[in-house]
Design a protein around this motif. Structure first.
Motif, PDB file in Angstrom:
ATOM      1  N   ALA A 111       0.849  -1.186   0.000  1.00  0.00           N
ATOM      2  CA  ALA A 111       0.000   0.000   0.000  1.00  0.00           C
ATOM      3  C   ALA A 111       0.886   1.238   0.000  1.00  0.00           C
ATOM      4  O   ALA A 111       2.089   1.164   0.272  1.00  0.00           O
ATOM      5  CB  ALA A 111      -0.918   0.005   1.222  1.00  0.00           C
ATOM      6  N   MET A 112       0.273   2.381  -0.332  1.00  0.00           N
ATOM      7  CA  MET A 112       0.955   3.671  -0.327  1.00  0.00           C
ATOM      8  C   MET A 112       0.107   4.648   0.477  1.00  0.00           C
ATOM      9  O   MET A 112      -1.116   4.667   0.325  1.00  0.00           O
ATOM     10  CB  MET A 112       1.154   4.172  -1.763  1.00  0.00           C
ATOM     11  CG  MET A 112       1.991   5.424  -1.884  1.00  0.00           C
ATOM     12  SD  MET A 112       2.282   5.895  -3.621  1.00  0.00           S
ATOM     13  CE  MET A 112       3.466   4.656  -4.126  1.00  0.00           C
ATOM     14  N   GLN A 113       0.765   5.424   1.317  1.00  0.00           N
ATOM     15  CA  GLN A 113       0.059   6.388   2.166  1.00  0.00           C
ATOM     16  C   GLN A 113       0.751   7.736   2.083  1.00  0.00           C
ATOM     17  O   GLN A 113       1.970   7.829   2.155  1.00  0.00           O
ATOM     18  CB  GLN A 113       0.077   5.900   3.618  1.00  0.00           C
ATOM     19  CG  GLN A 113      -0.597   6.847   4.585  1.00  0.00           C
ATOM     20  CD  GLN A 113      -0.690   6.244   5.982  1.00  0.00           C
ATOM     21  OE1 GLN A 113      -1.031   5.072   6.117  1.00  0.00           O
ATOM     22  NE2 GLN A 113      -0.383   7.034   6.993  1.00  0.00           N
ATOM     23  N   PHE A 114      -0.048   8.776   1.921  1.00  0.00           N
ATOM     24  CA  PHE A 114       0.447  10.150   1.996  1.00  0.00           C
ATOM     25  C   PHE A 114      -0.021  10.684   3.339  1.00  0.00           C
ATOM     26  O   PHE A 114      -1.225  10.784   3.598  1.00  0.00           O
ATOM     27  CB  PHE A 114      -0.083  11.000   0.847  1.00  0.00           C
ATOM     28  CG  PHE A 114       0.272  10.477  -0.527  1.00  0.00           C
ATOM     29  CD1 PHE A 114       1.412   9.715  -0.745  1.00  0.00           C
ATOM     30  CD2 PHE A 114      -0.537  10.750  -1.604  1.00  0.00           C
ATOM     31  CE1 PHE A 114       1.739   9.248  -2.008  1.00  0.00           C
ATOM     32  CE2 PHE A 114      -0.222  10.295  -2.878  1.00  0.00           C
ATOM     33  CZ  PHE A 114       0.915   9.544  -3.077  1.00  0.00           C
ATOM     34  N   ASN A 115       0.907  11.028   4.202  1.00  0.00           N
ATOM     35  CA  ASN A 115       0.607  11.343   5.597  1.00  0.00           C
ATOM     36  C   ASN A 115       0.047  12.733   5.835  1.00  0.00           C
ATOM     37  O   ASN A 115      -0.621  12.950   6.845  1.00  0.00           O
ATOM     38  CB  ASN A 115       1.879  11.196   6.443  1.00  0.00           C
ATOM     39  CG  ASN A 115       2.436   9.806   6.392  1.00  0.00           C
ATOM     40  OD1 ASN A 115       1.707   8.838   6.410  1.00  0.00           O
ATOM     41  ND2 ASN A 115       3.765   9.712   6.321  1.00  0.00           N
ATOM     42  N   PHE A 116       0.351  13.687   4.949  1.00  0.00           N
ATOM     43  CA  PHE A 116       0.060  15.079   5.277  1.00  0.00           C
ATOM     44  C   PHE A 116      -0.095  15.879   3.986  1.00  0.00           C
ATOM     45  O   PHE A 116       0.807  16.586   3.565  1.00  0.00           O
ATOM     46  CB  PHE A 116       1.223  15.635   6.114  1.00  0.00           C
ATOM     47  CG  PHE A 116       0.887  16.832   6.943  1.00  0.00           C
ATOM     48  CD1 PHE A 116       0.470  16.691   8.256  1.00  0.00           C
ATOM     49  CD2 PHE A 116       1.024  18.113   6.429  1.00  0.00           C
ATOM     50  CE1 PHE A 116       0.190  17.799   9.036  1.00  0.00           C
ATOM     51  CE2 PHE A 116       0.751  19.230   7.196  1.00  0.00           C
ATOM     52  CZ  PHE A 116       0.332  19.071   8.512  1.00  0.00           C
ATOM     53  N   VAL A 117      -1.244  15.726   3.330  1.00  0.00           N
ATOM     54  CA  VAL A 117      -1.519  16.458   2.099  1.00  0.00           C
ATOM     55  C   VAL A 117      -2.328  17.700   2.482  1.00  0.00           C
ATOM     56  O   VAL A 117      -3.411  17.586   3.054  1.00  0.00           O
ATOM     57  CB  VAL A 117      -2.305  15.594   1.086  1.00  0.00           C
ATOM     58  CG1 VAL A 117      -2.620  16.391  -0.174  1.00  0.00           C
ATOM     59  CG2 VAL A 117      -1.524  14.329   0.751  1.00  0.00           C
ATOM     60  N   VAL A 118      -1.794  18.851   2.185  1.00  0.00           N
ATOM     61  CA  VAL A 118      -2.467  20.100   2.543  1.00  0.00           C
ATOM     62  C   VAL A 118      -3.765  20.203   1.745  1.00  0.00           C
ATOM     63  O   VAL A 118      -3.767  20.130   0.520  1.00  0.00           O
ATOM     64  CB  VAL A 118      -1.531  21.302   2.282  1.00  0.00           C
ATOM     65  CG1 VAL A 118      -2.240  22.616   2.583  1.00  0.00           C
ATOM     66  CG2 VAL A 118      -0.258  21.167   3.118  1.00  0.00           C
ATOM     67  N   SER A 119      -4.872  20.356   2.455  1.00  0.00           N
ATOM     68  CA  SER A 119      -6.194  20.304   1.817  1.00  0.00           C
ATOM     69  C   SER A 119      -6.405  21.401   0.785  1.00  0.00           C
ATOM     70  O   SER A 119      -7.171  21.215  -0.161  1.00  0.00           O
ATOM     71  CB  SER A 119      -7.298  20.359   2.876  1.00  0.00           C
ATOM     72  OG  SER A 119      -7.247  21.580   3.596  1.00  0.00           O
ATOM     73  N   SER A 120      -5.734  22.533   0.931  1.00  0.00           N
ATOM     74  CA  SER A 120      -5.892  23.625  -0.037  1.00  0.00           C
ATOM     75  C   SER A 120      -5.092  23.385  -1.315  1.00  0.00           C
ATOM     76  O   SER A 120      -5.225  24.146  -2.275  1.00  0.00           O
ATOM     77  CB  SER A 120      -5.497  24.962   0.597  1.00  0.00           C
ATOM     78  OG  SER A 120      -4.148  24.914   1.036  1.00  0.00           O
ATOM     79  N   ASN A 121      -4.308  22.327  -1.359  1.00  0.00           N
ATOM     80  CA  ASN A 121      -3.552  21.962  -2.561  1.00  0.00           C
ATOM     81  C   ASN A 121      -4.490  21.160  -3.474  1.00  0.00           C
ATOM     82  O   ASN A 121      -4.347  19.957  -3.671  1.00  0.00           O
ATOM     83  CB  ASN A 121      -2.304  21.154  -2.170  1.00  0.00           C
ATOM     84  CG  ASN A 121      -1.357  20.928  -3.329  1.00  0.00           C
ATOM     85  OD1 ASN A 121      -1.661  21.250  -4.482  1.00  0.00           O
ATOM     86  ND2 ASN A 121      -0.207  20.353  -3.031  1.00  0.00           N
ATOM     87  N   ASP A 122      -5.479  21.859  -4.010  1.00  0.00           N
ATOM     88  CA  ASP A 122      -6.566  21.235  -4.773  1.00  0.00           C
ATOM     89  C   ASP A 122      -6.080  20.373  -5.924  1.00  0.00           C
ATOM     90  O   ASP A 122      -6.604  19.281  -6.149  1.00  0.00           O
ATOM     91  CB  ASP A 122      -7.522  22.303  -5.314  1.00  0.00           C
ATOM     92  CG  ASP A 122      -8.235  23.061  -4.215  1.00  0.00           C
ATOM     93  OD1 ASP A 122      -8.566  22.449  -3.188  1.00  0.00           O
ATOM     94  OD2 ASP A 122      -8.458  24.272  -4.387  1.00  0.00           O
TER      95      ASP A 122
END
Length: 160
Positions: A111-122
């Motif tokens: 699996a692959m996980q992105f831990n911290f994607v800034v929500s405003s980075n649409d």
């Protein structure tokens, strides 16, 4: 486009991409004043496999791949991607993500996980969702965006 393993000779080209992204402070939770040596040490950390995306010999993107956790979580990987500002909208991030999924599978990750994607980075959120990632967590107000103030950070996940 060619995506290949990065070498120390790519450091200047990688810094030309990650430096402005770090300075902008709107997509990564890194110190905006981080210098070149510290930023490259972070990007090329011993736990990371680093790649570059080239078009006509010019490095337009870079990403790293690493285990997200140790021990019982080592079957899930994590990646970080940055694209040159001039290359936005040219499919570089998508190609790097596709490449990273294949590389992760080859390395045995499940699996692959992105831990911290800034929500405003649409753009990134939409792209990751189109590529099969699901939002599995929301961290309210976890990121202090330089223009929007406190915004949520998202945790995204997909099986491989």
């Amino acid at each position: 486009m060619q995506i290949r393993s990065a070498t120390p000779a790519d450091a200047a080209a990688i810094w030309a991409i990650i430096g402005p992204t770090i300075r902008a402070g709107d997509t990564y939770a890194l110190d905006r004043d981080m210098g070149e040596e510290q930023a490259l040490a972070y990007w090329f950390g011993a736990d990371k496999e680093v790649f570059v995306a080239e078009v006509d010999g010019a490095v337009l993107g870079t990403y790293y791949l690493r285990a997200n956790q140790a021990g019982g979580g080592a079957h899930v990987c994590n990646c970080g991607y940055m694209t040159a500002a001039a290359a936005t909208g040219r499919g570089i991030a998508r190609a790097m993500c596709d490449h990273s999924v294949e590389r992760a599978r080859a390395r045995g990750f499940r699996a692959m996980q992105f831990n911290f994607v800034v929500s405003s980075n649409d753009r990134a959120v939409r792209l990751w969702q189109r590529l099969g990632f699901e939002v599995v967590g929301r961290l309210p107000g976890a990121f202090d965006h330089p223009a929007h103030g406190f915004v949520d950070a998202l945790v995204l996940y997909r099986t491989l």
